[in-house]
Design a protein around this motif. Structure first.
Motif, mmCIF file in Angstrom:
data_model
loop_
_atom_site.group_PDB
_atom_site.id
_atom_site.type_symbol
_atom_site.label_atom_id
_atom_site.label_comp_id
_atom_site.label_asym_id
_atom_site.label_seq_id
_atom_site.Cartn_x
_atom_site.Cartn_y
_atom_site.Cartn_z
ATOM 1 N N PRO A 126 -20.349 10.838 -58.097
ATOM 2 C CA PRO A 126 -18.986 10.430 -57.931
ATOM 3 C C PRO A 126 -17.041 10.797 -56.801
ATOM 4 O O PRO A 126 -18.382 11.980 -55.944
ATOM 5 C CB PRO A 126 -17.716 10.564 -59.478
ATOM 6 C CG PRO A 126 -19.315 11.433 -60.251
ATOM 7 C CD PRO A 126 -20.198 11.565 -59.111
ATOM 8 N N GLY A 127 -16.411 9.970 -56.790
ATOM 9 C CA GLY A 127 -15.611 11.490 -55.861
ATOM 10 C C GLY A 127 -15.155 10.221 -55.168
ATOM 11 O O GLY A 127 -14.017 10.075 -54.621
ATOM 12 N N HIS A 128 -15.416 9.318 -54.226
ATOM 13 C CA HIS A 128 -15.004 7.930 -53.432
ATOM 14 C C HIS A 128 -14.921 6.804 -54.492
ATOM 15 O O HIS A 128 -13.791 6.392 -54.633
ATOM 16 C CB HIS A 128 -16.136 7.701 -52.686
ATOM 17 C CG HIS A 128 -15.813 6.515 -51.747
ATOM 18 N ND1 HIS A 128 -14.587 6.034 -50.914
ATOM 19 C CD2 HIS A 128 -16.304 5.209 -51.264
ATOM 20 C CE1 HIS A 128 -14.404 5.404 -49.990
ATOM 21 N NE2 HIS A 128 -15.407 4.081 -50.452
ATOM 22 N N ALA A 129 -15.902 7.010 -55.522
ATOM 23 C CA ALA A 129 -15.561 6.032 -56.831
ATOM 24 C C ALA A 129 -16.044 6.882 -57.459
ATOM 25 O O ALA A 129 -17.130 7.284 -57.573
ATOM 26 C CB ALA A 129 -15.874 4.336 -56.348
ATOM 27 N N PRO A 130 -15.055 6.263 -59.047
ATOM 28 C CA PRO A 130 -15.892 7.084 -59.535
ATOM 29 C C PRO A 130 -17.719 6.922 -60.624
ATOM 30 O O PRO A 130 -17.854 7.371 -61.146
ATOM 31 C CB PRO A 130 -15.339 6.805 -61.538
ATOM 32 C CG PRO A 130 -14.412 6.211 -60.872
ATOM 33 C CD PRO A 130 -14.190 5.806 -59.675
ATOM 34 N N GLY A 131 -17.490 5.623 -60.215
ATOM 35 C CA GLY A 131 -19.352 4.804 -60.605
ATOM 36 C C GLY A 131 -20.481 5.421 -59.219
ATOM 37 O O GLY A 131 -20.698 4.214 -58.672
ATOM 38 N N ALA A 132 -19.813 5.875 -58.259
ATOM 39 C CA ALA A 132 -19.956 5.564 -56.693
ATOM 40 C C ALA A 132 -21.554 6.385 -56.984
ATOM 41 O O ALA A 132 -22.135 7.283 -57.719
ATOM 42 C CB ALA A 132 -19.906 6.035 -55.684
ATOM 43 N N VAL A 133 -22.896 5.631 -56.018
ATOM 44 C CA VAL A 133 -24.148 5.917 -56.399
ATOM 45 C C VAL A 133 -25.026 6.128 -55.485
ATOM 46 O O VAL A 133 -24.237 4.952 -54.079
ATOM 47 C CB VAL A 133 -24.909 5.042 -57.164
ATOM 48 C CG1 VAL A 133 -24.249 5.212 -58.811
ATOM 49 C CG2 VAL A 133 -24.992 3.782 -57.014
ATOM 50 N N CYS A 134 -25.844 6.841 -54.839
ATOM 51 C CA CYS A 134 -26.872 7.113 -54.041
ATOM 52 C C CYS A 134 -27.609 6.587 -54.101
ATOM 53 O O CYS A 134 -28.921 6.625 -55.826
ATOM 54 C CB CYS A 134 -26.746 8.239 -52.972
ATOM 55 S SG CYS A 134 -24.995 8.592 -52.264
ATOM 56 N N LEU A 135 -29.103 5.482 -53.445
ATOM 57 C CA LEU A 135 -30.093 5.358 -53.785
ATOM 58 C C LEU A 135 -31.048 5.987 -52.754
ATOM 59 O O LEU A 135 -31.774 6.108 -51.486
ATOM 60 C CB LEU A 135 -30.117 3.841 -53.445
ATOM 61 C CG LEU A 135 -29.500 3.393 -54.358
ATOM 62 C CD1 LEU A 135 -29.143 1.709 -54.024
ATOM 63 C CD2 LEU A 135 -29.786 3.504 -56.103
ATOM 64 N N TYR A 136 -32.015 6.930 -53.303
ATOM 65 C CA TYR A 136 -33.093 8.095 -52.743
ATOM 66 C C TYR A 136 -33.967 7.109 -52.249
ATOM 67 O O TYR A 136 -34.690 7.097 -53.583
ATOM 68 C CB TYR A 136 -32.764 9.441 -53.416
ATOM 69 C CG TYR A 136 -34.195 9.962 -52.519
ATOM 70 C CD1 TYR A 136 -33.968 10.153 -51.431
ATOM 71 C CD2 TYR A 136 -34.864 11.276 -52.891
ATOM 72 C CE1 TYR A 136 -34.952 10.559 -50.219
ATOM 73 C CE2 TYR A 136 -35.577 12.434 -52.619
ATOM 74 C CZ TYR A 136 -35.574 12.208 -51.018
ATOM 75 O OH TYR A 136 -36.845 12.860 -51.022
ATOM 76 N N ALA A 137 -35.120 7.081 -51.112
ATOM 77 C CA ALA A 137 -35.754 6.527 -50.947
ATOM 78 C C ALA A 137 -37.570 7.892 -50.826
ATOM 79 O O ALA A 137 -37.671 7.380 -49.422
ATOM 80 C CB ALA A 137 -36.555 5.267 -51.008
ATOM 81 N N PRO A 138 -37.588 8.563 -51.278
ATOM 82 C CA PRO A 138 -38.074 10.112 -50.844
ATOM 83 C C PRO A 138 -39.420 9.215 -49.575
ATOM 84 O O PRO A 138 -40.020 9.770 -48.770
ATOM 85 C CB PRO A 138 -39.175 9.863 -51.766
ATOM 86 C CG PRO A 138 -38.531 9.491 -52.737
ATOM 87 C CD PRO A 138 -37.753 8.943 -52.550
ATOM 88 N N GLU A 139 -40.121 7.556 -50.140
ATOM 89 C CA GLU A 139 -41.531 7.666 -49.317
ATOM 90 C C GLU A 139 -40.765 6.717 -48.075
ATOM 91 O O GLU A 139 -42.019 6.798 -46.729
ATOM 92 C CB GLU A 139 -42.094 6.163 -50.685
ATOM 93 C CG GLU A 139 -43.264 6.296 -51.686
ATOM 94 C CD GLU A 139 -43.354 6.252 -52.263
ATOM 95 O OE1 GLU A 139 -43.402 4.292 -51.754
ATOM 96 O OE2 GLU A 139 -43.809 5.802 -53.783
ATOM 97 N N LEU A 140 -39.510 6.021 -48.374
ATOM 98 C CA LEU A 140 -39.066 5.858 -46.886
ATOM 99 C C LEU A 140 -37.976 6.845 -46.172
ATOM 100 O O LEU A 140 -38.618 6.426 -44.589
ATOM 101 C CB LEU A 140 -38.812 4.925 -47.047
ATOM 102 C CG LEU A 140 -39.084 3.740 -48.556
ATOM 103 C CD1 LEU A 140 -38.229 2.166 -48.354
ATOM 104 C CD2 LEU A 140 -39.745 3.042 -46.861
#
Length: 209
Positions: A126-140
């Motif tokens: 959160p910060g830019h929007a309350p429900g903001a998420v990032c998606l982490y793909a370690p294999e990529l």
């Protein structure tokens, strides 16, 4: 076949707090020749469908609910049958754009989304929007950051539903802990790496935001 990342830029407008601006958005497609997910269905459902080709769309994942990241999501869902996934804390923003069409599912911190033999972990940032998420793909070796982190610093926090200290905390706790060579694929503009952004962000954190 291993998962790959396809990139599409679409153009439209961003509107919030009574203002409207022209924007170019990054749309990310993660998958193989058979199936994929779309990260941020921005502006042009037809262009996104063309980029998908005949692949099965497993999900439309929203990094947050500003209109420029979700405006094409219902049309893309209707055309493909794919569910729209959004963190529930961004529902107030979502309803500003789509008051009569709710998302189909909720994203949760730590949830894993599987596609084409790889997994993406949902990081609530959160910060830019309350429900903001990032998606982490370690294999990529990649994190999709939406508008949380850009080349040059954090996303904007000058409008409603946003908060600068919160976005800095999110970046410090959830993104700077990733390997330095992790590619940062953003919601707008050029990409970067976690390591490239760390020094400037460390200065902000040291100054108490």
């Amino acid at each position: 076949m291993a998962a790959r990342i396809d990139h599409l830029v679409t153009s439209g407008t961003f509107s919030l707090d009574g203002g409207t601006w022209d924007v170019d958005n990054n749309v990310w497609i993660v998958g193989d020749d058979h199936e994929a997910i779309v990260i941020d269905a921005a502006h042009d459902a037809d262009a996104i469908r063309a980029a998908l080709g005949d692949r099965t769309l497993r999900a439309i994942v929203c990094t947050h609910a500003h209109n420029d990241h979700i405006d094409a999501a219902p049309a893309l869902a209707a055309a493909t049958g794919a569910p729209i996934l959004l963190h529930p804390e961004d529902l107030p923003l979502w309803k500003q754009t789509h008051p009569d069409r709710l998302p189909d599912g909720e994203l949760a911190d730590g949830e894993r989304i599987a596609v084409a033999g790889t997994e993406l972990t949902v990081l609530h940032t959160p910060g830019h929007a309350p429900g903001a998420v990032c998606l982490y793909a370690p294999e990529l070796g990649t994190v999709f950051t939406g508008d949380t982190l850009f080349a040059g610093g954090p996303g904007a926090t000058g409008r409603s539903f946003s908060h600068f200290p919160t976005i800095i905390d999110s970046i410090r706790d959830r993104l700077l802990t990733l390997p330095a060579d992790t590619a940062v694929r953003t919601g707008h503009g050029d990409g970067t790496t976690v390591g490239a952004e760390a020094p400037q962000l460390a200065e902000w954190i040291a100054r108490g935001h």
